[in-house]
Structure formats: C-alpha cells, structure tokens
Motif scaffolding. Structure first.
Motif, PDB file in Angstrom:
ATOM      1  N   UNK A 302       0.838  -1.205   0.000  1.00  0.00           N
ATOM      2  CA  UNK A 302       0.000   0.000   0.000  1.00  0.00           C
ATOM      3  C   UNK A 302       0.868   1.249   0.000  1.00  0.00           C
ATOM      4  N   UNK A 303       1.933   1.226   0.831  1.00  0.00           N
ATOM      5  CA  UNK A 303       2.827   2.381   0.862  1.00  0.00           C
ATOM      6  C   UNK A 303       3.504   2.618  -0.472  1.00  0.00           C
ATOM      7  N   UNK A 304       3.944   1.560  -1.134  1.00  0.00           N
ATOM      8  CA  UNK A 304       4.603   1.695  -2.426  1.00  0.00           C
ATOM      9  C   UNK A 304       3.652   2.256  -3.478  1.00  0.00           C
ATOM     10  N   UNK A 305       2.416   1.758  -3.495  1.00  0.00           N
ATOM     11  CA  UNK A 305       1.441   2.240  -4.476  1.00  0.00           C
ATOM     12  C   UNK A 305       1.102   3.707  -4.222  1.00  0.00           C
ATOM     13  N   UNK A 367     -24.631 -12.026  -1.756  1.00  0.00           N
ATOM     14  CA  UNK A 367     -23.237 -12.337  -1.432  1.00  0.00           C
ATOM     15  C   UNK A 367     -22.310 -11.185  -1.757  1.00  0.00           C
ATOM     16  N   UNK A 368     -22.534 -10.546  -2.903  1.00  0.00           N
ATOM     17  CA  UNK A 368     -21.698  -9.400  -3.275  1.00  0.00           C
ATOM     18  C   UNK A 368     -21.885  -8.240  -2.312  1.00  0.00           C
ATOM     19  N   UNK A 369     -23.130  -7.995  -1.901  1.00  0.00           N
ATOM     20  CA  UNK A 369     -23.398  -6.904  -0.953  1.00  0.00           C
ATOM     21  C   UNK A 369     -22.745  -7.199   0.392  1.00  0.00           C
ATOM     22  N   UNK A 370     -22.838  -8.448   0.820  1.00  0.00           N
ATOM     23  CA  UNK A 370     -22.196  -8.818   2.089  1.00  0.00           C
ATOM     24  C   UNK A 370     -20.692  -8.619   1.996  1.00  0.00           C
ATOM     25  N   UNK A 371     -20.099  -9.047   0.892  1.00  0.00           N
ATOM     26  CA  UNK A 371     -18.668  -8.839   0.721  1.00  0.00           C
ATOM     27  C   UNK A 371     -18.297  -7.368   0.689  1.00  0.00           C
ATOM     28  N   UNK A 372     -19.129  -6.552   0.034  1.00  0.00           N
ATOM     29  CA  UNK A 372     -18.871  -5.118  -0.033  1.00  0.00           C
ATOM     30  C   UNK A 372     -18.918  -4.480   1.352  1.00  0.00           C
ATOM     31  N   UNK A 373     -19.949  -4.818   2.122  1.00  0.00           N
ATOM     32  CA  UNK A 373     -20.070  -4.242   3.460  1.00  0.00           C
ATOM     33  C   UNK A 373     -18.967  -4.747   4.386  1.00  0.00           C
ATOM     34  N   UNK A 374     -18.623  -6.046   4.217  1.00  0.00           N
ATOM     35  CA  UNK A 374     -17.583  -6.603   5.082  1.00  0.00           C
ATOM     36  C   UNK A 374     -16.215  -5.978   4.808  1.00  0.00           C
ATOM     37  N   UNK A 375     -15.960  -5.595   3.558  1.00  0.00           N
ATOM     38  CA  UNK A 375     -14.661  -5.004   3.235  1.00  0.00           C
ATOM     39  C   UNK A 375     -14.609  -3.504   3.375  1.00  0.00           C
ATOM     40  N   UNK A 376     -15.694  -2.891   3.829  1.00  0.00           N
ATOM     41  CA  UNK A 376     -15.735  -1.429   3.901  1.00  0.00           C
ATOM     42  C   UNK A 376     -14.725  -0.885   4.910  1.00  0.00           C
ATOM     43  N   UNK A 377     -14.720  -1.421   6.135  1.00  0.00           N
ATOM     44  CA  UNK A 377     -13.794  -0.907   7.156  1.00  0.00           C
ATOM     45  C   UNK A 377     -12.337  -1.202   6.801  1.00  0.00           C
ATOM     46  N   UNK A 378     -11.993  -2.442   6.401  1.00  0.00           N
ATOM     47  CA  UNK A 378     -10.582  -2.658   6.028  1.00  0.00           C
ATOM     48  C   UNK A 378     -10.134  -1.776   4.875  1.00  0.00           C
ATOM     49  N   UNK A 379     -11.030  -1.525   3.887  1.00  0.00           N
ATOM     50  CA  UNK A 379     -10.645  -0.681   2.750  1.00  0.00           C
ATOM     51  C   UNK A 379     -10.402   0.756   3.207  1.00  0.00           C
ATOM     52  N   UNK A 380     -11.259   1.274   4.087  1.00  0.00           N
ATOM     53  CA  UNK A 380     -11.056   2.637   4.592  1.00  0.00           C
ATOM     54  C   UNK A 380      -9.776   2.737   5.410  1.00  0.00           C
ATOM     55  N   UNK A 381      -9.484   1.693   6.158  1.00  0.00           N
ATOM     56  CA  UNK A 381      -8.243   1.715   6.951  1.00  0.00           C
ATOM     57  C   UNK A 381      -7.024   1.702   6.052  1.00  0.00           C
ATOM     58  N   UNK A 382      -7.104   0.927   4.960  1.00  0.00           N
ATOM     59  CA  UNK A 382      -5.978   0.900   4.022  1.00  0.00           C
ATOM     60  C   UNK A 382      -5.827   2.242   3.324  1.00  0.00           C
ATOM     61  N   UNK A 383      -6.951   2.881   3.000  1.00  0.00           N
ATOM     62  CA  UNK A 383      -6.885   4.157   2.279  1.00  0.00           C
ATOM     63  C   UNK A 383      -6.339   5.285   3.146  1.00  0.00           C
ATOM     64  N   UNK A 384      -6.493   5.177   4.448  1.00  0.00           N
ATOM     65  CA  UNK A 384      -6.052   6.243   5.340  1.00  0.00           C
ATOM     66  C   UNK A 384      -4.548   6.171   5.674  1.00  0.00           C
ATOM     67  N   UNK A 385      -3.889   5.111   5.224  1.00  0.00           N
ATOM     68  CA  UNK A 385      -2.473   4.995   5.534  1.00  0.00           C
ATOM     69  C   UNK A 385      -1.642   6.035   4.787  1.00  0.00           C
ATOM     70  N   UNK A 386      -0.705   6.646   5.476  1.00  0.00           N
ATOM     71  CA  UNK A 386       0.206   7.595   4.860  1.00  0.00           C
ATOM     72  C   UNK A 386       1.369   6.820   4.225  1.00  0.00           C
ATOM     73  N   UNK A 387       1.831   7.246   3.047  1.00  0.00           N
ATOM     74  CA  UNK A 387       2.919   6.517   2.376  1.00  0.00           C
ATOM     75  C   UNK A 387       4.174   6.377   3.241  1.00  0.00           C
ATOM     76  N   UNK A 388       4.549   7.444   3.960  1.00  0.00           N
ATOM     77  CA  UNK A 388       5.776   7.392   4.771  1.00  0.00           C
ATOM     78  C   UNK A 388       5.642   6.381   5.896  1.00  0.00           C
ATOM     79  N   UNK A 389       4.476   6.424   6.562  1.00  0.00           N
ATOM     80  CA  UNK A 389       4.260   5.475   7.658  1.00  0.00           C
ATOM     81  C   UNK A 389       4.200   4.037   7.140  1.00  0.00           C
ATOM     82  N   UNK A 390       3.582   3.860   5.979  1.00  0.00           N
ATOM     83  CA  UNK A 390       3.478   2.513   5.442  1.00  0.00           C
ATOM     84  C   UNK A 390       4.831   1.968   5.033  1.00  0.00           C
ATOM     85  N   UNK A 391       5.677   2.806   4.416  1.00  0.00           N
ATOM     86  CA  UNK A 391       6.995   2.323   3.988  1.00  0.00           C
ATOM     87  C   UNK A 391       7.917   2.123   5.171  1.00  0.00           C
ATOM     88  N   UNK A 392       7.732   2.917   6.245  1.00  0.00           N
ATOM     89  CA  UNK A 392       8.605   2.775   7.414  1.00  0.00           C
ATOM     90  C   UNK A 392       8.369   1.410   8.069  1.00  0.00           C
TER      91      UNK A 392
END
Length: 392
Positions: A302-305, A367-392
C-alpha cells in the motif's frame, strides 16, 4: 486507475493467496447456502403445513338438526342423497341425546373385584359411514353394515378409549358388552380419530336398535368435502337432507382459513429468515476479518502504491472490489448448492419443492453486498495509511 487495471489488481490479490481466499469464500458459501436452504425449505414446508391445515379444517361441515315433536326432520337414509352431491367425500348421520350420554356399560356380567368393568359411557346411533366421516379407521374388526341395520342385529362398535376402559382387547371370541340390561356383540373398535375425537370414548349401535336408548331421530350430520367445496356444500346440504326443513337446519361450516394460513406461513418464513441472516452475518464477519488481516500484511504494498501516485480512492476501491468478488463468488456457489439441497430434501420427504426465481437471482447479489459491506472498514483503513508510515 483504469477500471480494467482495478479489476486485474483485485483478481491478482485474490489469487495471490488462493487457500486464504478459498476459506474466506467458504464462509460466504455457507452463509448464502444456509439462507437459500432456509428460505426454500420454509416455503416448501409452509406449503405442506397449509395443505394439511386446509385438508383437516377447511373441509369439515356439521349440520345440526333441532329436536322435533312430530316427524323427524332428517331421515336416516337422507345421508345417501347428500353423498351424491359433487364435492362430498364422506358423510354420516349421528343420533345422541342427554339420556344416552351417560349410560351404564359393562364388559361382562361377572363381578371382578380386581378390575373395574362398569363404566358410564356415551351411546350413539350412527350410519355406516361414520369411520370415514370422523376421519378415523377400524383398528380391529369392522363397522356394522346395512345388513346389520336392516336386521336389527345387536352389534356394537366401540371407540378405542372405551375399549381400554372396558378391558376389551381382542375380538376373535366375539366379546359382549351390556348397555344397561341389553347385551351387544362388539364387532369392531374405532380409533385414530382426527375429527370428533370425543367419540373415542363412545359406543355406537345401529339406528334400528337404538330406540330403546331414546335415540330415534338424527341430531347431526358429519360431512367431509373436497378442498374448496365446503362453502358450496354448506349451502346445498340442508336441501339435500330435508327439503321441507332446509331453513331450520343449522350448518356449521369452517371459517375461511386464509388469514390464519397466511399468518402461519409468515411466522414460518420469518423464523427461517432470521436463521439464514444469522448465518449470513457469520460469513460477513469472516470476510471482514480476513480482509483486515490482508490489509495489515500488505502495508508495504500500500505504501509503495501510494508513493507511486495511487490516490486514497484507488486503494479503497481495490480492497472493496476484492471483498466484493469474494462475496459474489460465494453467493453464486451458495445459491447453486442451496437449490440442490432444497430439491434433495423435498425428494426425501416426498414434498413438492417451491423454488422462487428471485431467490436464485438475489443470492449472488446478496453475497456481493455482504462482501462489499464486510470489506468497507478494512478498505477505509488501508486508504487512510500515509505513504511514509506505510513504507517505514
């Protein structure tokens, strides 16, 4: 990021850990399968319940005959005219009175201190169609026929509960019972009554021999109709039994079972729907946990991207699409597996399976809706990562 690139990255992320993705998909498969099976079996079982409810309740008619000081309002042979009506499956005329409701009946003429053989039982006169009209069967022997009635034979049929009370267990030696001082030969035992269950403790005698007990006139007629014919027969029965007194006879017809039937169906559906949703929530929790673990393991990626120019929405969309694809895959497999189980259960129970097209189409979407809702929090957590913190 182009849509094609986004889909490619998401599929690559799923296939990079095939075992973990398969186990995650399995949770969704179990949840969707359980949901489809519970809804399908609920509809199928509810249909069987409704059918039995209608067959046992909505087809029973009783015609009450008031007392008459002169000629009887309904003749004993009037039942034959009633059974000729289209929609009537069985019918029987019955005579009972207050005087015959508590007669002394004993199984032998000897005094046995070790066993009570004297009982106070109800004695009724009935026509030959009583076993079918009461929805019962002869557990032993047979019911008396028209020959017994014409000859005035002193034969009797007793209910299974009355037989136990009198100690009558075998009919091979033609046991006799004494109704007051009158001896009758027991030729049959009537049991397994699904209608008029109080008759299981009664004694039945032919109408031609029942006058001595005050049973001369028909007091009610039991009628069983085909499903859906109860309303029509209820209007025709009085005229068929006694054209001159049709307006005096009282018909007790079953109320429309639609409201109670629908309520029972809704209760069953609601119960199974709750069970299916619980299973689906368990699958969603599994997807969320695995997706969150995947995010934590892929922090360097995630940090590299992010450092190469990927925006927050790109990272969030990638993980959301991965969890949605996992849920969609589980929904498709679970829907097919659930339909197969419904058909198998129905075949084993000899039921008619009820398969709704919307259920098969909605399961993958769910099933798709359940998967979408289940991945909502992990996706937001991944999106909030700062590149510097992720690479460190």
């Amino acid at each position: 990021m182009h849509v094609r690139d986004l889909v490619g990255e998401s599929v690559a992320g799923m296939l990079a850990r095939p075992v973990r993705s398969a186990l995650t998909t399995l949770g969704t498969v179990l949840g969707i399968t359980t949901l489809v099976v519970t809804l399908g079996v609920a509809a199928t079982a509810g249909n069987q319940i409704v059918g039995r409810f209608d067959a046992l309740v909505a087809t029973a008619i009783t015609v009450e005959v008031p007392e008459s000081d002169g000629e009887p309002m309904v003749e004993w042979d009037a039942v034959e005219r009633l059974t000729r009506l289209r929609g009537v499956e069985s019918a029987a005329a019955v005579a009972e009175s207050k005087d015959s409701a508590n007669l002394s009946v004993r199984s032998n003429d000897l005094v046995d201190p070790a066993r009570v053989t004297l009982r106070n039982l109800s004695v009724l006169a009935a026509t030959t169609g009583l076993p079918e009209a009461a929805r019962g069967r002869m557990t032993q022997g047979r019911f008396y026929d028209t020959g017994h009635i014409r000859r005035g034979d002193r034969v009797a049929v007793i209910g299974d509960q009355a037989a136990r009370m009198l100690g009558v267990t075998q009919l091979d030696r033609a046991p006799a019972i004494f109704i007051g001082e009158h001896a009758y030969t027991v030729i049959g035992i009537l049991g397994d009554l699904r209608r008029e269950r109080n008759l299981s403790s009664a004694v039945f005698v032919p109408p031609t021999t029942a006058a001595r007990f005050g049973l001369r006139d028909v007091t009610r007629v039991l009628v069983n109709t085909s499903l859906g014919a109860a309303g029509l027969i209820a209007g025709q029965a009085p005229a068929a039994l006694s054209p001159a007194n049709a307006d005096v006879l009282q018909v007790v017809a079953p109320p429309s079972p639609t409201r109670a039937r629908d309520q029972a169906q809704n209760d069953v559906d609601a119960l199974f729907l709750i069970l299916g949703l619980v299973s689906l929530v368990v699958g969603a929790v599994g997807i969320a946990n695995v997706t969150l673990v995947t995010v934590m393991e892929r922090v360097p990626e995630i940090g590299l991207r992010r450092s190469l120019g990927a925006a927050r929405r790109h990272i969030a969309a990638q993980f959301l699409l991965e969890s949605t694809l996992i849920g969609l895959t589980g929904g498709v497999i679970g829907a097919g597996l659930g339909l197969v189980i419904i058909v198998a259960v129905s075949a084993a129970k000899q039921w008619t399976p009820l398969l709704d097209g919307w259920l098969a189409a909605a399961a993958p979407v769910a099933g798709a809706v359940v998967g979408l809702l289940a991945g909502l929090y992990p996706a937001l957590r991944a999106a909030r990562m700062e590149p510097v913190d992720a690479l460190r």
